[in-house]
Design a protein around this motif. Structure first.
Motif, PDB file in Angstrom:
ATOM      1  N   THR A 159       0.822  -1.208   0.000  1.00 33.78           N
ATOM      2  CA  THR A 159       0.000   0.000   0.000  1.00 33.78           C
ATOM      3  C   THR A 159       0.853   1.252   0.000  1.00 33.78           C
ATOM      4  O   THR A 159       0.354   2.337  -0.279  1.00 33.78           O
ATOM      5  CB  THR A 159      -0.910   0.023   1.243  1.00 33.78           C
ATOM      6  OG1 THR A 159      -0.096  -0.066   2.402  1.00 33.78           O
ATOM      7  CG2 THR A 159      -1.899  -1.121   1.215  1.00 33.78           C
ATOM      8  N   THR A 160       2.146   1.101   0.298  1.00 38.37           N
ATOM      9  CA  THR A 160       3.017   2.275   0.279  1.00 38.37           C
ATOM     10  C   THR A 160       3.584   2.532  -1.101  1.00 38.37           C
ATOM     11  O   THR A 160       4.217   3.543  -1.338  1.00 38.37           O
ATOM     12  CB  THR A 160       4.178   2.098   1.271  1.00 38.37           C
ATOM     13  OG1 THR A 160       4.926   0.942   0.902  1.00 38.37           O
ATOM     14  CG2 THR A 160       3.658   1.931   2.681  1.00 38.37           C
ATOM     15  N   PRO A 206      -6.816   4.858   6.643  1.00 41.09           N
ATOM     16  CA  PRO A 206      -6.249   6.148   6.225  1.00 41.09           C
ATOM     17  C   PRO A 206      -5.939   7.065   7.395  1.00 41.09           C
ATOM     18  O   PRO A 206      -5.012   7.869   7.333  1.00 41.09           O
ATOM     19  CB  PRO A 206      -7.332   6.733   5.316  1.00 41.09           C
ATOM     20  CG  PRO A 206      -8.589   6.020   5.685  1.00 41.09           C
ATOM     21  CD  PRO A 206      -8.179   4.654   6.107  1.00 41.09           C
ATOM     22  N   VAL A 207      -6.698   6.961   8.474  1.00 44.80           N
ATOM     23  CA  VAL A 207      -6.449   7.816   9.644  1.00 44.80           C
ATOM     24  C   VAL A 207      -5.085   7.510  10.243  1.00 44.80           C
ATOM     25  O   VAL A 207      -4.283   8.403  10.521  1.00 44.80           O
ATOM     26  CB  VAL A 207      -7.562   7.632  10.696  1.00 44.80           C
ATOM     27  CG1 VAL A 207      -7.218   8.405  11.968  1.00 44.80           C
ATOM     28  CG2 VAL A 207      -8.900   8.099  10.139  1.00 44.80           C
ATOM     29  N   ASN A 208      -4.792   6.216  10.428  1.00 46.82           N
ATOM     30  CA  ASN A 208      -3.505   5.837  11.011  1.00 46.82           C
ATOM     31  C   ASN A 208      -2.342   6.181  10.088  1.00 46.82           C
ATOM     32  O   ASN A 208      -1.257   6.551  10.541  1.00 46.82           O
ATOM     33  CB  ASN A 208      -3.489   4.340  11.331  1.00 46.82           C
ATOM     34  CG  ASN A 208      -4.205   4.037  12.640  1.00 46.82           C
ATOM     35  OD1 ASN A 208      -4.307   4.900  13.512  1.00 46.82           O
ATOM     36  ND2 ASN A 208      -4.720   2.825  12.772  1.00 46.82           N
ATOM     37  N   LEU A 209      -2.562   6.049   8.779  1.00 46.66           N
ATOM     38  CA  LEU A 209      -1.494   6.359   7.838  1.00 46.66           C
ATOM     39  C   LEU A 209      -1.102   7.833   7.908  1.00 46.66           C
ATOM     40  O   LEU A 209       0.073   8.189   7.845  1.00 46.66           O
ATOM     41  CB  LEU A 209      -1.923   6.004   6.416  1.00 46.66           C
ATOM     42  CG  LEU A 209      -2.010   4.510   6.094  1.00 46.66           C
ATOM     43  CD1 LEU A 209      -2.555   4.303   4.691  1.00 46.66           C
ATOM     44  CD2 LEU A 209      -0.641   3.848   6.222  1.00 46.66           C
ATOM     45  N   LEU A 210      -2.072   8.710   8.042  1.00 44.56           N
ATOM     46  CA  LEU A 210      -1.801  10.150   8.072  1.00 44.56           C
ATOM     47  C   LEU A 210      -1.378  10.633   9.448  1.00 44.56           C
ATOM     48  O   LEU A 210      -0.779  11.704   9.577  1.00 44.56           O
ATOM     49  CB  LEU A 210      -3.044  10.924   7.616  1.00 44.56           C
ATOM     50  CG  LEU A 210      -3.392  10.774   6.132  1.00 44.56           C
ATOM     51  CD1 LEU A 210      -4.739  11.415   5.836  1.00 44.56           C
ATOM     52  CD2 LEU A 210      -2.310  11.408   5.262  1.00 44.56           C
ATOM     53  N   ARG A 211      -1.667   9.847  10.478  1.00 45.48           N
ATOM     54  CA  ARG A 211      -1.374  10.288  11.840  1.00 45.48           C
ATOM     55  C   ARG A 211       0.121  10.465  12.076  1.00 45.48           C
ATOM     56  O   ARG A 211       0.541  11.251  12.925  1.00 45.48           O
ATOM     57  CB  ARG A 211      -1.962   9.285  12.832  1.00 45.48           C
ATOM     58  CG  ARG A 211      -1.919   9.749  14.287  1.00 45.48           C
ATOM     59  CD  ARG A 211      -2.822   8.891  15.144  1.00 45.48           C
ATOM     60  NE  ARG A 211      -4.227   9.187  14.886  1.00 45.48           N
ATOM     61  CZ  ARG A 211      -5.225   8.361  15.190  1.00 45.48           C
ATOM     62  NH1 ARG A 211      -4.962   7.174  15.719  1.00 45.48           N
ATOM     63  NH2 ARG A 211      -6.469   8.706  14.942  1.00 45.48           N
ATOM     64  N   GLY A 212       0.943   9.753  11.312  1.00 44.94           N
ATOM     65  CA  GLY A 212       2.385   9.891  11.477  1.00 44.94           C
ATOM     66  C   GLY A 212       2.898  11.282  11.148  1.00 44.94           C
ATOM     67  O   GLY A 212       3.998  11.653  11.548  1.00 44.94           O
TER      68      GLY A 212
END
Length: 395
Positions: free
Chosen positions: A49-50, A67-73
């Motif tokens: 997915t990356t 998507p929330v966890n991906l952007l949280r970084g």
């Protein structure tokens, strides 16, 4: 593919390779029979997915993501905000403890003058263990530099000064120190300059060196890297560091030294810390300005100086006449002979032109003062000690 399509494609390839018709038919028929008896399995491609360029295998649903966890970084977190204003500066508004700092300037922009002749003694006098790795200064400066380092108690390293030592060997030694998980609390390591320890146009080379710098910082050291700016500025007139983008990405701070000539001699330097000017900081910084005298003595201004608007460097170049006019204007304001190097830099600053072009134009438009056959050049010169050329306006 159907068997007929396979045979047709292989036949063309065999003919191109120079096989006869009989050899071609025999080889293809044999290969197809073997393939039918022992078919090879083609492994399925694993998609990440990356990997933004990949697509799911046809007929399968894309892998579910959050998507929330991906952007949280990328979120500005509470831990970061709470540290703002509490940074432990080893040097005010420039060097934070255990950070990797990259300082960028044009050649002659006072990187070495400031860091070796001012910052390193200051840090050593405050009880820190300073190691200054120099690979950019001429041998004529080494005696003076060694005396200064000994006087203030910091170490002056140069990989070319001792038989058998090289930069590769020095980097290997630093890697050995890092791999041994040495205790480096209170260490300050200066590297002057960045281009001598990495191929700046190679992502792998830059990434490997910054990984070493980061490992040293994680062991307690603070790493200060000095680098050059590109010859040409960006469309807004801002300095641009030399090398790949990892230099900025892997630095805690990337700070520019912006210089301008001082009409009384020497140069004035202001730190550029604004992201909109290409800089990067992880902390609360204020810009600082300092003056470097012709004798390399440093004094500070109470407030940061206004930075010259360099957007002119993004428009068409100044004409020869405009460069001559700028030099004449400066000489008129000084009303005394000015050493050629200083005049060149002033005219370059005023016109946004490279110093080599300005030097060439001034030399072409100068003639010896007192010559019996003056040809009407706008400048005259006299020669002083060490062949220094002093330029002035003719009477």
């Amino acid at each position: 593919m159907q068997e007929g399509e396979v045979v047709a494609a292989l036949t063309v390839a065999a003919m191109v390779a120079g096989l006869s018709k009989e050899e071609t038919e025999k080889t293809i028929r044999s290969g197809i029979e073997v393939g039918k008896q022992s078919p090879r399995q083609i492994p399925k491609t694993h998609y990440s997915t990356t990997d933004l360029g990949s697509n799911p295998e046809p007929g399968t649903a894309p892998q579910a993501i959050d998507p929330v966890n991906l952007l949280r970084g990328f979120e500005v977190n509470t831990h970061y905000v709470e540290k703002l204003g509490k940074e432990e500066f080893y040097y005010p508004n420039l060097i934070i403890k255990r950070h990797v700092i990259t300082i960028i300037a044009m050649p002659g922009g006072a990187k070495t003058t400031f860091c070796f002749f001012h910052a390193a003694p200051f840090l050593a006098d405050n009880g820190l263990k300073v190691w200054y790795i120099d690979a950019d200064s001429p041998a004529s400066d080494h005696k003076r530099m060694k005396e200064l380092a000994d006087r203030h108690g910091f170490k002056f390293l140069n990989p070319d000064c001792n038989p058998g030592t090289t930069m590769e060997g020095l980097l290997s030694t630093l890697q050995q120190i890092a791999d041994a998980h040495s205790e480096l609390e209170g260490w300050i390591i200066f590297v002057d300059t960045l281009k001598k320890v990495a191929d700046l146009m190679s992502k792998n080379s830059v990434k490997n060196f910054y990984q070493l710098a980061r490992k040293l910082a994680n062991l307690g050291a603070t790493v200060v890297l000095l680098g050059h700016a590109n010859k040409y500025r960006d469309k807004d007139g801002s300095l641009v560091f030399e090398g790949v983008g990892d230099i900025r990405a892997d630095s805690d701070e990337l700070i520019y030294f912006e210089r301008k000539s001082n009409q009384n001699g020497g140069i004035d330097v202001t730190t550029i810390i604004n992201p909109d000017k290409g800089a990067k900081v992880r902390g609360l910084f204020k810009a600082i300005s300092f003056h470097v005298s012709p004798q390399r003595e440093i004094s500070f201004y109470e407030k940061p100086l206004p930075v010259i608007d360099r957007t002119a460097t993004a428009v068409p170049k100044a004409t020869d006449d405009e460069i001559v006019a700028a030099a004449k204007k400066y000489l008129f304001s000084r009303n005394e002979p000015v050493v050629q190097r200083q005049l060149v830099q002033q005219a370059a600053d005023l016109t946004g032109t490279g110093v080599e072009r300005v030097r060439r134009i001034i030399v072409q438009n100068s003639e010896p003062k007192g010559s019996l056959s003056l040809s009407g050049h706008p400048f005259v010169y006299t020669i002083g000690e060490k062949n220094a050329h002093f330029i002035e306006l003719p009477l």
